[in-house]
Design a protein around this motif. Sequence first.
Motif: not given
Lengths: 359, 359
Positions: B105-108, B110-116, B263-273, B332-335
């Motif tokens: 859900a974190y990956a989804r 990040a891809a939807d809302d924080y990165l292009d 501590c468990i999480g996703d480092f997601v890299r890409g581009t934004k704008d 992912p948001k309701p979850f």
Amino acid sequence: MKVAGSFTAHSVDAMDTAAVADLIRATGAQIVINVGSAFVNMYVLEACIQTGAAYLDTAIHEDPAKICEIPPWYGNYEWKRRADCAAAGVTAILGVGFDPGVVNAYARLAADDYLDTVESIDIVDINAGSHGRWFSTNFDPEINFREFTGTVYSWQNGAWQSNKMFEVGKEWDMPVVGTQKAYLTGHDEVHSLSARYPDADVRFWMGFGDHYINVFTVLNNLGLLSEKPVKTAEGLEVVPLKLVKAVLPDPSSLAPDYTGKTCIGDFVRGTKDGAPAEVFIYNVADHEDAYAETGAQGISYTAGVPPVAAALLVADGTWDVKTMANVEELDPKPFLNLLNRMGLPNRIKDANGDRALEF
Amino acid sequence: MKVAGSFTAHSVDAMDTAAVADLIRATGAQIVINVGSAFVNMYVLEACIQTGAAYLDTAIHEDPAKICEIPPWYGNYEWKRRADCAAAGVTAILGVGFDPGVVNAYARLAADDYLDTVESIDIVDINAGSHGRWFSTNFDPEINFREFTGTVYSWQNGAWQSNKMFEVGKEWDMPVVGTQKAYLTGHDEVHSLSARYPDADVRFWMGFGDHYINVFTVLNNLGLLSEKPVKTAEGLEVVPLKLVKAVLPDPSSLAPDYTGKTCIGDFVRGTKDGAPAEVFIYNVADHEDAYAETGAQGISYTAGVPPVAAALLVADGTWDVKTMANVEELDPKPFLNLLNRMGLPNRIKDANGDRALEF
């Protein structure tokens, strides 16, 4: 066989004294070299007492159910039969491998010929060889690990001292193999030498690499070296140590690839002519040479040649003492001279230099 | 139970599909949360397809006889039944624990809302807690070790890459738990996320201390983690891994003494704008808090709460998708909002700072 002669194999249950005695009578054997497991000593010794055959072994008796008994170990089993051996006129030479065995003769020689008083006997056993496996014990893993899972007994300040395995380590500067770290270890000869030299500290040190110690520590701390059965989730009862033995290499398989040397000897300290003095008496053996000559690795060679030398001395009467004896109770010189000729040359290092030991 | 309600236990052979289907019908269950061993998934899923109950699990199906199959693992078992789920209108949510599950859900998000564009997804799982034992696994040793004895698969440069366990390590700077070393590890979510984001590198990293790695290495190199039976000198057939499991602590016994945090999480890299961008979305859980609330340790808490949250979303229709889905295919948001309220608060760290993640 490299010389003409007859060599006949028989099978016998070595824990069945009557069967062993029958075999001794049937073959007419006059000397029995017991190199069976440490669990069979007392049964074979009894057969020798009954038949009059001489008895030799290379390691102290062990009860399979007990990991580490209260010292002195010889007093728990073998020495209880000393009077019976004397009464029957039976020669029984205990612990006549390399260590115990040759190192006991070294201690006696140092005390007799090189020192006036003996303050300490430190027996150091270094195997600087490499078998090329990720991990292996040099002899039966079950016996090997049993040596180290109990209390480490040493004789110091006139009393038995207790330590844990790998608790006390010390670097030793050794001929040929260089500086090597060895650890205070319980061992047979500490028990007999401390009885003969009660005023001296008597310690046994065995060399271990960090890798061996790490593997041992992991297995031991997880309970995988236990001789007590555990039950799996599926209900199978398993003795962990027996499974560990099953997954490790068969030590006899190591010989063809074994390279490097062993150095085993006695650092004996005391006084000579009123001044402090130290002598190191030792042997260096080579794994590849041992394999070329016998098809066995150096650990087997150093342990296997001495009892044969001792048997020759019993046969020619030199050591046929008609009672029970540990090696330090016997004249060391004929034994060491014979070993010099049989592939285990002895050397001495002291204030006068490092030289061959010959008489 | 902390609130009024009824909780009834039934026993069933989870590998007997007909028995599971009968139990679903007898109880009128509409949602099945399968947290049985990874070996039972396909039998329970089939029972759900036959009865129309929703199916949720937390780990990929495994064949007991196979340590590490060819990727993508979901394609070998679960995804073959996707069309059947859709035809039957059965909701089946795969891998909805923490990892896999929440991290998908974190990956989804990040891809939807924080990165292009998404270039890499690195899931990092750090347990910085301490159980106070010399060594223990945090869950069933048999399943734990099986994760690491095979090939490590990752998805990089548009293809499956193979490594050995502990071959690739990297230090990660994590909130709360600090800089921690983690190792490239094969894990369920790499298989589903790489199918959804084939142009991104997808890697899973699990934190291990040197002590764990050392114990694992010794046991593995000696053959003690093998699932294949060996025979002892006495003729007993033993599966080494099952004996290792028997000597290790029962993981459930660790909870009362467990301290520290995960501590468990996703480092997601890409581009934004048009510019490079990175976001880290994560949860921190506390072992003592988990025990105080539930009597279980943090590893059980983070794995156990998410499938319950997912079941609530199926029950209220939000995630009742009437087909098979991995978590990244669902909103992912309701979850994540529900997890915020159920004891697993989510946070985000990026160029705008480190803050709670709420919608």
